[in-house]
Design a protein around this motif. Structure first.
Motif, PDB file in Angstrom:
ATOM      1  N   SER A   1      10.319 -34.664  17.362  1.00 36.70           N
ATOM      2  CA  SER A   1      10.486 -33.458  18.196  1.00 36.70           C
ATOM      3  C   SER A   1      10.478 -33.815  19.678  1.00 36.70           C
ATOM      4  O   SER A   1      11.174 -33.178  20.467  1.00 36.70           O
ATOM      5  CB  SER A   1       9.405 -32.429  17.871  1.00 36.70           C
ATOM      6  N   VAL A   2       9.736 -34.840  20.061  1.00 34.02           N
ATOM      7  CA  VAL A   2       9.710 -35.246  21.473  1.00 34.02           C
ATOM      8  C   VAL A   2      11.045 -35.878  21.877  1.00 34.02           C
ATOM      9  O   VAL A   2      11.544 -35.623  22.967  1.00 34.02           O
ATOM     10  CB  VAL A   2       8.516 -36.182  21.764  1.00 34.02           C
ATOM     11  N   ALA A   3      11.651 -36.670  20.993  1.00 25.24           N
ATOM     12  CA  ALA A   3      12.968 -37.248  21.290  1.00 25.24           C
ATOM     13  C   ALA A   3      14.001 -36.137  21.466  1.00 25.24           C
ATOM     14  O   ALA A   3      14.828 -36.184  22.384  1.00 25.24           O
ATOM     15  CB  ALA A   3      13.395 -38.202  20.181  1.00 25.24           C
ATOM     16  N   LYS A   4      13.946 -35.138  20.608  1.00 22.58           N
ATOM     17  CA  LYS A   4      14.874 -34.013  20.716  1.00 22.58           C
ATOM     18  C   LYS A   4      14.636 -33.233  22.002  1.00 22.58           C
ATOM     19  O   LYS A   4      15.580 -32.787  22.659  1.00 22.58           O
ATOM     20  CB  LYS A   4      14.740 -33.112  19.483  1.00 22.58           C
ATOM     21  N   PHE A   5      13.360 -33.069  22.372  1.00 23.43           N
ATOM     22  CA  PHE A   5      13.025 -32.393  23.623  1.00 23.43           C
ATOM     23  C   PHE A   5      13.620 -33.159  24.807  1.00 23.43           C
ATOM     24  O   PHE A   5      14.233 -32.565  25.695  1.00 23.43           O
ATOM     25  CB  PHE A   5      11.500 -32.282  23.773  1.00 23.43           C
ATOM     26  N   LEU A   6      13.423 -34.482  24.831  1.00 25.26           N
ATOM     27  CA  LEU A   6      13.951 -35.303  25.920  1.00 25.26           C
ATOM     28  C   LEU A   6      15.463 -35.223  26.002  1.00 25.26           C
ATOM     29  O   LEU A   6      16.032 -35.154  27.090  1.00 25.26           O
ATOM     30  CB  LEU A   6      13.508 -36.761  25.747  1.00 25.26           C
ATOM     31  N   GLU A   7      16.116 -35.234  24.849  1.00 22.10           N
ATOM     32  CA  GLU A   7      17.575 -35.156  24.805  1.00 22.10           C
ATOM     33  C   GLU A   7      18.072 -33.841  25.401  1.00 22.10           C
ATOM     34  O   GLU A   7      19.060 -33.803  26.137  1.00 22.10           O
ATOM     35  CB  GLU A   7      18.032 -35.290  23.354  1.00 22.10           C
ATOM     36  N   LYS A   8      17.371 -32.772  25.093  1.00 24.87           N
ATOM     37  CA  LYS A   8      17.786 -31.442  25.547  1.00 24.87           C
ATOM     38  C   LYS A   8      17.352 -31.139  26.984  1.00 24.87           C
ATOM     39  O   LYS A   8      18.109 -30.560  27.761  1.00 24.87           O
ATOM     40  CB  LYS A   8      17.203 -30.381  24.606  1.00 24.87           C
ATOM     41  N   ASN A   9      16.110 -31.537  27.337  1.00 27.52           N
ATOM     42  CA  ASN A   9      15.524 -31.114  28.612  1.00 27.52           C
ATOM     43  C   ASN A   9      15.250 -32.219  29.620  1.00 27.52           C
ATOM     44  O   ASN A   9      14.959 -31.929  30.768  1.00 27.52           O
ATOM     45  CB  ASN A   9      14.183 -30.410  28.349  1.00 27.52           C
ATOM     46  N   GLY A  10      15.262 -33.462  29.165  1.00 28.27           N
ATOM     47  CA  GLY A  10      14.837 -34.549  30.038  1.00 28.27           C
ATOM     48  C   GLY A  10      13.314 -34.605  30.095  1.00 28.27           C
ATOM     49  O   GLY A  10      12.614 -33.847  29.425  1.00 28.27           O
ATOM     50  N   GLU A  11      12.797 -35.510  30.895  1.00 32.45           N
ATOM     51  CA  GLU A  11      11.351 -35.668  31.002  1.00 32.45           C
ATOM     52  C   GLU A  11      10.716 -34.440  31.652  1.00 32.45           C
ATOM     53  O   GLU A  11      11.309 -33.807  32.510  1.00 32.45           O
ATOM     54  CB  GLU A  11      11.015 -36.918  31.818  1.00 32.45           C
ATOM     55  N   GLY A  12       9.505 -34.138  31.230  1.00 28.50           N
ATOM     56  CA  GLY A  12       8.801 -33.011  31.830  1.00 28.50           C
ATOM     57  C   GLY A  12       7.735 -32.445  30.917  1.00 28.50           C
ATOM     58  O   GLY A  12       7.449 -32.996  29.845  1.00 28.50           O
ATOM     59  N   ILE A  13       7.163 -31.338  31.332  1.00 29.63           N
ATOM     60  CA  ILE A  13       6.092 -30.712  30.568  1.00 29.63           C
ATOM     61  C   ILE A  13       6.614 -30.296  29.201  1.00 29.63           C
ATOM     62  O   ILE A  13       7.615 -29.592  29.094  1.00 29.63           O
ATOM     63  CB  ILE A  13       5.484 -29.516  31.320  1.00 29.63           C
ATOM     64  N   HIS A  14       5.922 -30.738  28.175  1.00 28.59           N
ATOM     65  CA  HIS A  14       6.295 -30.471  26.790  1.00 28.59           C
ATOM     66  C   HIS A  14       5.449 -29.351  26.198  1.00 28.59           C
ATOM     67  O   HIS A  14       5.967 -28.467  25.534  1.00 28.59           O
ATOM     68  CB  HIS A  14       6.143 -31.758  25.970  1.00 28.59           C
ATOM     69  N   HIS A  15       4.118 -29.401  26.439  1.00 24.06           N
ATOM     70  CA  HIS A  15       3.234 -28.370  25.880  1.00 24.06           C
ATOM     71  C   HIS A  15       1.913 -28.327  26.643  1.00 24.06           C
ATOM     72  O   HIS A  15       1.590 -29.224  27.405  1.00 24.06           O
ATOM     73  CB  HIS A  15       2.966 -28.625  24.389  1.00 24.06           C
ATOM     74  N   ILE A  16       1.191 -27.256  26.398  1.00 29.89           N
ATOM     75  CA  ILE A  16      -0.176 -27.135  26.893  1.00 29.89           C
ATOM     76  C   ILE A  16      -1.080 -26.966  25.673  1.00 29.89           C
ATOM     77  O   ILE A  16      -0.715 -26.282  24.719  1.00 29.89           O
ATOM     78  CB  ILE A  16      -0.337 -25.963  27.888  1.00 29.89           C
ATOM     79  N   ALA A  17      -2.220 -27.643  25.699  1.00 29.15           N
ATOM     80  CA  ALA A  17      -3.121 -27.640  24.538  1.00 29.15           C
ATOM     81  C   ALA A  17      -4.456 -27.022  24.909  1.00 29.15           C
ATOM     82  O   ALA A  17      -5.093 -27.430  25.882  1.00 29.15           O
ATOM     83  CB  ALA A  17      -3.335 -29.060  24.025  1.00 29.15           C
ATOM     84  N   TYR A  18      -4.856 -26.041  24.121  1.00 31.31           N
ATOM     85  CA  TYR A  18      -6.146 -25.380  24.293  1.00 31.31           C
ATOM     86  C   TYR A  18      -7.100 -25.856  23.211  1.00 31.31           C
ATOM     87  O   TYR A  18      -6.753 -25.885  22.038  1.00 31.31           O
ATOM     88  CB  TYR A  18      -5.991 -23.859  24.208  1.00 31.31           C
ATOM     89  N   GLN A  19      -8.290 -26.200  23.611  1.00 31.87           N
ATOM     90  CA  GLN A  19      -9.306 -26.657  22.666  1.00 31.87           C
ATOM     91  C   GLN A  19     -10.042 -25.464  22.082  1.00 31.87           C
ATOM     92  O   GLN A  19     -10.423 -24.540  22.803  1.00 31.87           O
ATOM     93  CB  GLN A  19     -10.296 -27.567  23.398  1.00 31.87           C
TER      94      GLN A  19
END
Length: 133
Positions: free
Chosen positions: A64-82
């Motif tokens: 999913s990260v490779a697909k994200f990079l292909e579509k959007n380039g480098e950058g914020i992918h997600h925010i994680a709440y504990q």
């Protein structure tokens, strides 16, 4: 119940290249790297206050990260709440009608349990909830 922002995930093409900026230029404490085979990524964590930055480098072109990079380039992918109890949190979210990507937890970095909420349910932000090991 959300405890804190655990981390902000940033998709990168190269951990080595990105690490030098966050660690050496910004001076963030480097906490190490780890491969998360289930997610098809290699990650690096850097401390920032009570939270962390998680750099995500894909290890497979079908991740999913490779697909994200292909579509959007480098950058914020997600925010994680504990959260304290990820199973109870997922049940509460599902009962509230929140669209989930993961209806049950899966394994993340540092032996944590993670689950993602669909961006269409969170104002366009890929949101992760996580329960540390």
């Amino acid at each position: 119940m959300t405890l804190l922002i655990n981390h902000i995930g940033i998709a990168v093409k190269s951990l080595d290249t990105s690490l030098s900026f966050y660690r050496d230029v910004l001076g963030m404490p480097f906490e190490g790297t780890e491969e998360v085979a289930e997610q098809k990524v290699r990650v690096a964590f850097l401390g920032v206050g009570e939270s962390r930055i998680e750099l995500l480098e894909p290890t497979s072109p079908d991740s999913s990260v490779a697909k994200f990079l292909e579509k959007n380039g480098e950058g914020i992918h997600h925010i994680a709440y504990q959260v304290e109890d990820i199973v109870a949190t997922l049940a509460r979210l599902k009962a509230s009608g929140v669209r989930l990507i993961d209806e049950s937890p899966r394994h993340g970095a540092h032996h944590s349990l993670i689950a993602f909420l669909h961006p269409k349910a969170t104002g366009g932000v890929l949101t992760e909830i996580c329960q540390p090991a």
